[in-house]
Scaffold this active site. Sequence first.
Site, PDB file in Angstrom:
ATOM      1  N   HIS A  34      -5.274  -6.812   0.805  1.00  0.00           N
ATOM      2  CA  HIS A  34      -5.407  -5.781  -0.229  1.00  0.00           C
ATOM      3  C   HIS A  34      -5.222  -6.446  -1.598  1.00  0.00           C
ATOM      4  CE1 HIS A  34      -1.071  -6.112  -0.324  1.00  0.00           C
ATOM      5  NE2 HIS A  34      -0.964  -5.687   0.923  1.00  0.00           N
ATOM      6  N   GLY A  36      -2.813  -6.725  -3.517  1.00  0.00           N
ATOM      7  CA  GLY A  36      -1.593  -7.536  -3.652  1.00  0.00           C
ATOM      8  C   GLY A  36      -1.861  -8.962  -3.198  1.00  0.00           C
ATOM      9  N   HIS A  37      -2.461  -9.091  -2.004  1.00  0.00           N
ATOM     10  CA  HIS A  37      -2.814 -10.432  -1.506  1.00  0.00           C
ATOM     11  C   HIS A  37      -3.804 -11.113  -2.460  1.00  0.00           C
ATOM     12  CE1 HIS A  37      -1.960  -8.285   2.466  1.00  0.00           C
ATOM     13  NE2 HIS A  37      -1.082  -9.253   2.466  1.00  0.00           N
ATOM     14  N   GLN A  61       8.382 -12.454  13.911  1.00  0.00           N
ATOM     15  CA  GLN A  61       9.085 -11.791  12.810  1.00  0.00           C
ATOM     16  C   GLN A  61       9.160 -10.278  12.999  1.00  0.00           C
ATOM     17  OE1 GLN A  61       6.174 -13.285   9.794  1.00  0.00           O
ATOM     18  NE2 GLN A  61       6.480 -11.291   8.844  1.00  0.00           N
ATOM     19  N   GLN A 153      12.406 -12.181   1.075  1.00  0.00           N
ATOM     20  CA  GLN A 153      11.617 -13.211   1.769  1.00  0.00           C
ATOM     21  C   GLN A 153      11.354 -14.404   0.848  1.00  0.00           C
ATOM     22  OE1 GLN A 153       8.076 -12.402   4.397  1.00  0.00           O
ATOM     23  NE2 GLN A 153       6.968 -12.875   2.541  1.00  0.00           N
TER      24      GLN A 153
HETATM   25  P1  AMP Z   1       2.007  -9.834   4.320  1.00  0.00           P
HETATM   26  O1  AMP Z   1       0.571  -9.965   4.706  1.00  0.00           O
HETATM   27  O2  AMP Z   1       2.472  -8.415   4.209  1.00  0.00           O
HETATM   28  O3  AMP Z   1       2.922 -10.711   5.141  1.00  0.00           O
HETATM   29  O4  AMP Z   1       2.112 -10.400   2.844  1.00  0.00           O
HETATM   30  C1  AMP Z   1       1.644 -11.682   2.523  1.00  0.00           C
HETATM   31  C2  AMP Z   1       2.093 -12.015   1.121  1.00  0.00           C
HETATM   32  O5  AMP Z   1       1.553 -11.075   0.209  1.00  0.00           O
HETATM   33  C3  AMP Z   1       3.618 -11.981   0.975  1.00  0.00           C
HETATM   34  O6  AMP Z   1       4.020 -13.082   0.174  1.00  0.00           O
HETATM   35  C4  AMP Z   1       3.844 -10.681   0.267  1.00  0.00           C
HETATM   36  O7  AMP Z   1       5.009 -10.669  -0.528  1.00  0.00           O
HETATM   37  C5  AMP Z   1       2.598 -10.584  -0.604  1.00  0.00           C
HETATM   38  N1  AMP Z   1       2.353  -9.194  -0.991  1.00  0.00           N
HETATM   39  C6  AMP Z   1       2.248  -8.120  -0.169  1.00  0.00           C
HETATM   40  N2  AMP Z   1       2.091  -6.998  -0.891  1.00  0.00           N
HETATM   41  C7  AMP Z   1       2.092  -7.362  -2.187  1.00  0.00           C
HETATM   42  C8  AMP Z   1       1.994  -6.659  -3.428  1.00  0.00           C
HETATM   43  N3  AMP Z   1       1.841  -5.331  -3.474  1.00  0.00           N
HETATM   44  N4  AMP Z   1       2.057  -7.371  -4.575  1.00  0.00           N
HETATM   45  C9  AMP Z   1       2.199  -8.721  -4.541  1.00  0.00           C
HETATM   46  N5  AMP Z   1       2.313  -9.444  -3.418  1.00  0.00           N
HETATM   47  C10 AMP Z   1       2.266  -8.777  -2.255  1.00  0.00           C
END
Ligand code: AMP
Length: 283
Positions: A34, A36-37, A61, A153
């Site tokens: 999304h 964020g990624h 995890q 994290q």
């Molecule tokens: P995940 O796929 O949920 O394990 O997240 C992968 C990376 O994306 C991790 O470093 C998260 O902290 C980061 N991440 C997830 N959501 C967001 C967001 N809304 N804003 C910034 N980074 C994000």
Amino acid sequence: MEVAETIEEIRRMVKTAHDEGRKIGLVPTMGALHIGHISLIEAAVKNCDFVIVSIFVNPTQFVPGEDFEKYPRPLEADLKICRQAGVDAVFAPLPEQMYPGENVTWVTVEKLTEPLCGQSRPEHFRGVTTVCAKLFNIIDPDAAYFGRKDAQQAIVIKRMVADLNMPLEIVVCPTVREPNGLAVSSRNQYLTAQQKKDAANIYKSLQTCRGMIDAGTTETHQIIAEMRKILQQIPSGQIEYVSIVDAETLESIDKISGKVLAAVAVKVGPARLIDNILVDAAK
Ligand code: AMP
């Protein structure tokens, strides 16, 4: 963009990039990508010459009873996003690649993993640090990108890298939010439209915290009580924790001073949502 499903393939791609003297950036994810990624990918593309996104729903995890099986895995859509964002290679290993047998070697960061999410998710961070250590060993990146959204994290990974002398930089990027303030998350897919609206109260509670600190409130229990009132307005919400901790040690504090992390975990319907803000009370 190249796609590697095996450790051998990604190592070959990395070796070529290394030999060409390129700076290698890694964005570790569990997929269901999304905005964020994408923000992490953009930061990596800006600062590195060869960007790898890993997509791996890491079984170690997840705590028993969590959403490991139903976690979304839209690989084709993820690859498209990566292609559009300028990623050079995706590493999407099958679980057998990462965990060929029973795993008996773990990387454990103490203390920092005990409060906040560590309370309800024992062994979660052990799974995160172990898989990140494995990814760092496989890919040997110059920099790896993480989101502030998962603040604990990021702090734990930074500490692991420092304590184990791992030769890479950890870059932490700001949290990307929906227009209503809700932190973007792969797990938001589990929410109804109404629950998404209600979940805006999570960020509202954090903003209230910032407002109270800015106005001079120093008693954390007073701030937490106000935050809880806001979170209790989420009809299907169940508060897991509302904490204000030292931003470096993650230890609870009674009185605000210096840099603090306000962090919240709330179950909204089927989704466990977390969010946080950093506040510098000295400013
Ligand atoms: P995940 O796929 O949920 O394990 O997240 C992968 C990376 O994306 C991790 O470093 C998260 O902290 C980061 N991440 C997830 N959501 C967001 C967001 N809304 N804003 C910034 N980074 C994000």
